[in-house]
Design an enzyme around this catalytic site. Structure first.
Site, short mmCIF file in Angstrom:
data_model
loop_
_atom_site.label_atom_id
_atom_site.label_comp_id
_atom_site.label_asym_id
_atom_site.label_seq_id
_atom_site.Cartn_x
_atom_site.Cartn_y
_atom_site.Cartn_z
N ASN A 297 0.85 -1.31 0.07
CA ASN A 297 -0.08 -0.07 -0.13
C ASN A 297 0.93 1.38 -0.02
OD1 ASN A 297 -2.30 1.52 0.21
ND2 ASN A 297 -3.08 0.91 2.24
N HIS B 203 -14.76 -5.11 10.56
CA HIS B 203 -14.77 -3.76 11.05
C HIS B 203 -15.89 -3.13 11.19
CE1 HIS B 203 -10.29 -3.06 9.84
NE2 HIS B 203 -10.26 -4.47 10.14
N ARG C 39 -13.95 -6.04 15.12
CA ARG C 39 -12.82 -5.16 15.31
C ARG C 39 -13.72 -3.66 15.57
NH1 ARG C 39 -7.91 -2.32 12.07
NH2 ARG C 39 -9.46 -0.49 11.55
N TYR D 292 -7.94 7.67 12.81
CA TYR D 292 -7.75 6.28 12.34
C TYR D 292 -8.71 5.45 12.73
CZ TYR D 292 -6.27 1.47 12.27
OH TYR D 292 -6.42 0.18 11.96
N ASP E 80 -7.58 -1.96 17.45
CA ASP E 80 -6.22 -1.76 16.70
C ASP E 80 -5.82 -0.58 17.19
OD1 ASP E 80 -4.17 -1.59 15.09
OD2 ASP E 80 -5.06 -2.21 13.33
N HIS F 299 -2.72 0.41 16.18
CA HIS F 299 -1.86 1.24 14.91
C HIS F 299 -0.49 1.97 15.38
CE1 HIS F 299 -2.95 1.89 10.43
NE2 HIS F 299 -3.37 0.55 10.98
N GLU G 28 -4.40 -4.64 19.46
CA GLU G 28 -3.46 -4.98 18.15
C GLU G 28 -2.39 -3.75 18.06
OE1 GLU G 28 -5.62 -5.64 14.60
OE2 GLU G 28 -3.91 -4.81 13.20
N GLU H 246 1.35 -6.82 11.39
CA GLU H 246 0.95 -6.79 10.24
C GLU H 246 1.93 -6.02 9.28
OE1 GLU H 246 -2.70 -4.43 10.92
OE2 GLU H 246 -1.45 -2.81 10.05
N ARG I 119 0.27 -11.62 13.46
CA ARG I 119 -0.45 -11.20 12.07
C ARG I 119 0.16 -11.10 10.93
NH1 ARG I 119 -4.74 -9.04 11.88
NH2 ARG I 119 -4.18 -6.92 11.12
N HIS J 37 -3.20 -10.47 8.77
CA HIS J 37 -3.80 -9.42 8.32
C HIS J 37 -4.58 -9.40 6.99
CE1 HIS J 37 -2.31 -5.16 6.55
NE2 HIS J 37 -3.35 -5.08 7.15
N ASP K 189 -6.33 -3.61 1.43
CA ASP K 189 -5.09 -3.29 0.57
C ASP K 189 -4.26 -4.66 0.31
OD1 ASP K 189 -4.72 -2.38 3.43
OD2 ASP K 189 -2.71 -2.74 2.73
N GLU L 192 -8.38 -11.68 9.60
CA GLU L 192 -9.24 -10.48 9.33
C GLU L 192 -9.79 -10.52 8.24
OE1 GLU L 192 -6.40 -7.24 9.16
OE2 GLU L 192 -8.01 -5.69 9.34
N TRP M 67 1.01 6.60 12.15
CA TRP M 67 -0.21 6.66 11.64
C TRP M 67 -0.93 5.26 11.89
CZ3 TRP M 67 -2.93 3.52 7.92
CH2 TRP M 67 -4.32 4.10 7.97
C1 CS2 Z 1 -4.94 -2.13 9.59
C2 CS2 Z 1 -4.92 -1.96 8.19
O1 CS2 Z 1 -6.32 -4.11 9.01
C3 CS2 Z 1 -5.45 -3.61 9.79
O2 CS2 Z 1 -5.73 -4.09 10.95
O3 CS2 Z 1 -3.89 -1.84 10.41
O4 CS2 Z 1 -6.08 -1.30 7.88
C4 CS2 Z 1 -3.78 -0.77 7.78
O5 CS2 Z 1 -4.20 0.41 8.03
C5 CS2 Z 1 -3.78 -1.04 6.14
O6 CS2 Z 1 -3.45 -2.33 5.82
C6 CS2 Z 1 -2.43 -0.14 5.84
O7 CS2 Z 1 -1.98 -0.40 4.56
MG MG Z 2 -3.81 -3.53 12.08
#
Ligand code: CS2
Ligand code: MG
Length: 402
Positions: A37, A122, A147, A159, A210, A212, A236, A262, A283, A312, A316, A339, A402
């Site tokens: 991504n 999600h 989630r 986010y 999550d 992040h 997460e 991830e 993950r 993960h 993307d 996921e 992020w």
């Molecule tokens: C996230 C993703 O799926 C997840 O747990 O952390 O949405 C992440 O933001 C994207 O895969 C980034 O490319």
């Molecule tokens: Mg994640």
């Protein structure tokens, strides 16, 4: 059998995807996801310019040898671009092998260890009430694990609240948008969010959250402790994991299960986390961690230390990766959860697939190979569009994860 041809398809049916196709002298072909991504074209070039010339003439049945050839033979090891490229080749070779033998890939991985693969979806909302409605919708769709992410009062564009309805798309066309972050506001808010979620939906649904990579270990420890009454399935990416030993601090303070990985590319990124039993779920994904072959090695190490998998599966990661993940998930003994973010309709049309969802679980289907394809003519109607993930800054302007 020999690989006689191959090419890379970059397309944007709602978002960018990079797909590798390898063709044999017997007319069979295999595909692999190579999407990274926001850095898609780097992997496309790595494959086209540096990997494809090495594959022509090779026996596609030598899956492990090809993996080692591309990893050790390059001299330069690891990293997201290299490992996504190797992952795509490995996935395509498993696909070819399954098609050649006329069996679904999971048969080649030891057969099914379970009947179906538990997945989580999600539920995102701009505030608590909006998030509760999203959770309700996922419960109605049959999801057993959800989630939960919500906008934090006082912060814009938090986010977890991306574009899309049944899918979540954080990448934006053009240059990266910037968002704002406050750890203080977030830490005060999240326990309140889960108190509401548990009181509305009771003890049964499995809930995940999550972070992040946005906290420090001691902040993550505080959050994990505060969330204990709400029994999360996992917390997460609580901290950035370049410093694996940082997880010791979180672990000393909380029994909330921890998931990470991830953004990892190899077993070396999680070796300490697994061997010191600092996490509960790993993950790593087929596309970003060197394909099915390498993921199996990570899972085998994890199995020794009571760590389960939780691949993960964001939007993307293309349907090709999703299919490969489901074959892996169905077969590996220490599977935890998968996921599953639904793709947009355009994406699903470009990548027709056999996998199915029913009552919160999925199955890869029984077609030979991975059971996923790419419609190249349709893909050509969706050319690449530059897009980036957002960049995050604290309220005082400092760049933050992020
Ligand atoms: C996230 C993703 O799926 C997840 O747990 O952390 O949405 C992440 O933001 C994207 O895969 C980034 O490319
Ligand atoms: Mg994640």
């Amino acid at each position: 059998m020999k690989i006689v041809d191959g090419h890379v398809i970059v397309c944007c049916p709602g978002r960018n995807f990079v797909t590798l196709k390898l063709i044999t002298d017997e007319g069979t072909y295999g595909i692999g996801d190579a999407t990274l991504n926001g850095r898609e074209l780097a992997v496309a070039s790595y494959l086209e310019d540096h990997v494809l010339p090495l594959l022509i003439g090779r026996n596609p049945g030598r899956i492990e040898d090809t993996w080692q050839y591309l990893y050790k033979g390059a001299y330069w090891r690891r990293g997201p671009v290299t490992m996504a490229a190797i992952g795509a080749v490995d996935t395509a070779l498993w696909d070819i092998q399954g098609k050649t033998l006329g069996v679904p890939v999971y048969h080649l991985l030891g057969g099914p260890s379970r009947d179906s693969v538990l997945v989580y979806g999600h539920a995102n909302g701009t505030d608590v009430d909006d998030t509760l409605r999203a959770v309700e919708r996922y419960c109605e769709l049959g999801y057993q694990a959800i989630r939960v992410q919500s906008g934090v009062p006082g912060l814009e564009g938090t986010y977890g609240v991306g574009r899309g309805d049944m899918y979540y798309e954080p990448a934006e066309p053009g240059l990266p948008p910037e968002q704002r972050w406050s750890t203080e506001l977030y830490l005060d808010f999240v326990p309140e969010l889960f108190a509401r979620v548990r009181s509305e939906f009771g003890p049964e649904p499995m809930f995940l959250h999550d972070v992040h990579h946005r906290l420090t270990p001691i902040e993550a420890a505080r959050l994990g402790k505060a969330l204990e009454p709400y029994h999360l399935f996992w917390l997460e990416d609580a901290v950035p994991a370049e410093l694996q030993e940082g997880f010791r601090i979180i672990r000393q303070h909380t029994t909330t299960p921890l998931a990470v990985g991830e953004v990892f590319n190899t077993i070396h990124d999680c070796q300490q986390l697994i061997q010191e039993q600092l996490i509960d779920y790993i993950r790593t994904a087929v596309v970003h961690a060197g394909g099915i072959s390498h993921l199996r090695k990570i899972a085998s190490l994890a199995e020794l230390y009571h760590v389960r998998t939780g691949c993960h599966g964001a939007t993307d990661l293309s349907p090709v990766c999703m299919a490969a993940a489901l074959h892996f998930d169905l077969s590996v003994h220490n599977f935890g959860i998968q996921e599953y973010m639904r793709h947009s309709e355009e994406t699903d049309r470009v990548f027709p697939h056999e996998y199915t969802f029913e009552r919160g679980a999925m199955h890869p289907g029984d077609a030979p190979g991975l059971g996923v394809d790419i419609d190249e003519e349709l893909a050509a109607e969706y050319p690449y569009q530059r897009a980036y993930l957002p960049v995050n800054r604290k309220l005082d302007g400092t760049v933050h994860s992020w």
